[in-house]
Structures are given as structure tokens and as C-alpha cells.
Enzyme design. Sequence first.
Site, PDB file in Angstrom:
ATOM      1  N   ARG A 173       0.806  -1.215   0.000  1.00  0.00           N
ATOM      2  CA  ARG A 173       0.000   0.000   0.000  1.00  0.00           C
ATOM      3  C   ARG A 173       0.846   1.276   0.000  1.00  0.00           C
ATOM      4  O   ARG A 173       0.475   2.283   0.605  1.00  0.00           O
ATOM      5  CB  ARG A 173      -0.988   0.002   1.178  1.00  0.00           C
ATOM      6  CG  ARG A 173      -1.968  -1.175   1.172  1.00  0.00           C
ATOM      7  CD  ARG A 173      -2.827  -1.194  -0.079  1.00  0.00           C
ATOM      8  NE  ARG A 173      -3.675  -2.370  -0.140  1.00  0.00           N
ATOM      9  CZ  ARG A 173      -3.410  -3.454  -0.874  1.00  0.00           C
ATOM     10  NH1 ARG A 173      -2.322  -3.505  -1.624  1.00  0.00           N
ATOM     11  NH2 ARG A 173      -4.233  -4.483  -0.872  1.00  0.00           N
ATOM     12  N   SER A 223     -11.552  -1.485   2.175  1.00  0.00           N
ATOM     13  CA  SER A 223     -10.930  -1.981   3.406  1.00  0.00           C
ATOM     14  C   SER A 223     -10.518  -0.804   4.270  1.00  0.00           C
ATOM     15  O   SER A 223      -9.772   0.072   3.825  1.00  0.00           O
ATOM     16  CB  SER A 223      -9.705  -2.832   3.080  1.00  0.00           C
ATOM     17  OG  SER A 223     -10.069  -3.979   2.350  1.00  0.00           O
ATOM     18  N   GLU A 293      -6.232   2.431   6.553  1.00  0.00           N
ATOM     19  CA  GLU A 293      -5.916   2.506   5.131  1.00  0.00           C
ATOM     20  C   GLU A 293      -6.639   3.672   4.466  1.00  0.00           C
ATOM     21  O   GLU A 293      -6.146   4.270   3.509  1.00  0.00           O
ATOM     22  CB  GLU A 293      -6.284   1.197   4.433  1.00  0.00           C
ATOM     23  CG  GLU A 293      -5.870   1.122   2.979  1.00  0.00           C
ATOM     24  CD  GLU A 293      -6.054  -0.269   2.385  1.00  0.00           C
ATOM     25  OE1 GLU A 293      -6.693  -0.375   1.329  1.00  0.00           O
ATOM     26  OE2 GLU A 293      -5.532  -1.238   2.968  1.00  0.00           O
TER      27      GLU A 293
END
Length: 300
Positions: A173, A223, A293
Site C-alpha cells: 500500500r 478496506s 488505510e
Amino acid sequence: MNFEPLNDFLNKEQILLNEQMKGHTSFKIGGYVDCIVLPKSIEDIRQTIAFCKASSIAYYIMGNGSNILVDDDGIKGLIIKIGDTFSAVDVQNEIVIAEAGVLLSKLSKICLQNSLQGFEFASGIPGTLGGAIFMNAGAYGGEMKDVIEWVEVLTPNGEILKIQDHDMAFGYRTSIVKAKGFVVLRAALKFKKGDYDQILAITNELTEKRVSKQPLDLPSAGSTFKRPEGYYAGKLIEDSGLRGLKYGCAMVSEKHCGFVVNTGDASCKEVITLIEIIQKVVRDRFEVELEREVRIFGKE
């Protein structure tokens, strides 16, 4: 703030003033932003950023708004929304060159139409190419780093660079784009010729998995947490007894505990509070720190 100078290089329809962010994010949450610019070219992006810097106006870059949460009090400044107006795609045999605003779902369909395999994992990711490269988005065992040939970026000082895949510093990420505050302009993606029916079958299988396991019927930002090393965020949250936990209209999804969803008219504050509750409970029970996130615009 005076946004009149934008008219010198942008068309009227490219400038949205006093726009509510609810309509620009998948979470359907957020107050008003002073101005949104919809660029059609690299020069539009470069000149808009130069204008913001010269005018001391804060600016933000966004794509499809599928991974952001906007503050209830809105955003002071300007958002450059790199989307449909900057989304051209050019297929050159096994190389696909695309502008940053193209949706991954559209890019996946183009790959399928040209019998190019390797992008099936991205067919259900709701963001744009630029956003996906920024965070090295991935799903079902595939990540953006697997298909990138080069990425063209705009640096904070207005320079255009072409960065080869091995210099992109892709990680879980993250990427050099995220680390250095670059803006993704275009990218070349490398694939291999495959069998159309086989590519379609894999795409359909992954779509079915996503539909059956994720709460796509309610607004969210995907998410909520990054995957902690050695664990799965959703499993930790479920094992903490938090499935279905609500704070206001924000709720831990009953279908997939890794998602915080908007069950009605949730506020940014309600979502953040619920996220903090989840983090504390998981930390207390398992001594694992869940890292968010979802990106927050307007507070950070």
C-alpha cells in the site's frame, strides 16, 4: 479565495465551486470544498498546481474518491479530481498506456477485449489508475507493481519524470509516488496475450468472490485498515466481537468486518470514532495495532 484566474486556462465546466464532497466519494460523506478542478490534460494539472502555490491555496489530488473520508466541515482549498476527463487509453500490442483518471474496471475491460492477461485482479477495485499506483493497490494475489512498466509523474516543483518500474519503490500500500508527493499522470502497463475465454472466466470468478464477501450494497471506502503483518484485520475485528458494532450511522459491516460502512447519513466524526474504538479493542485484546488505510481529507 479568488478562483477567477482558473478561467484563463480552464473551461467553465472544468471548475466546480462550493461543491459538496458527499457526491464525490464512495463513502457519501463530507462537507463542502471551495473548488474542484476537472483537468483534461497534463498542462491543466500543472497550471492548476502552479496557481494554487502562487496564491497560497491548499490543494489536494483525488481520483474516484473510493479510498477517502472527507471531514464534515469540508475542505478549505482546491481539489484536482483526476477522473473521466483525463482517462485516455492506448493499446500497443502487449503494452497499455493510460492516463491516470481511467477507472481500473474500464481498464480491465479493455484488457479483456484485447485478450491481455494479468489485470484480472484489478477488475473489481473501484479506484482510478492514478490512485491504484499511488497506494500499490491489490487484490486476490495481484498488485499494481506486477504490471507496471513505467509511470509518468509530476513532481512538487513542476517537473515531469518518467519512472521505471524498478524505481517505483512499491511496497504494501505504498510507492515512491506516495512517499514523495508526486502526481501520477500516465503509466504504461505490461501484459501477455492470453485466451479471451480464460481471462473472462477468471474475471467473473473474482467478481463473484468480491460480490459474495464484500458489503457492496452500502457506502464505504473499501478496506478500512491495512493488513497487519501475520494477521487479517477483518478476522481480528470479528474475533474481538465487533461485527455489526454501530456508532451513529457508522457500522462495522456484518458481511465483512474489515469494512466500516455508512448505514444512512453517517458523519466523518462518527466513522473516525468507530475506527478509534475498533483500534483500541483490537489493541487491548490482541496487542496488534491496526493502521488505517482510508485517507482523511480536511483534517490531516
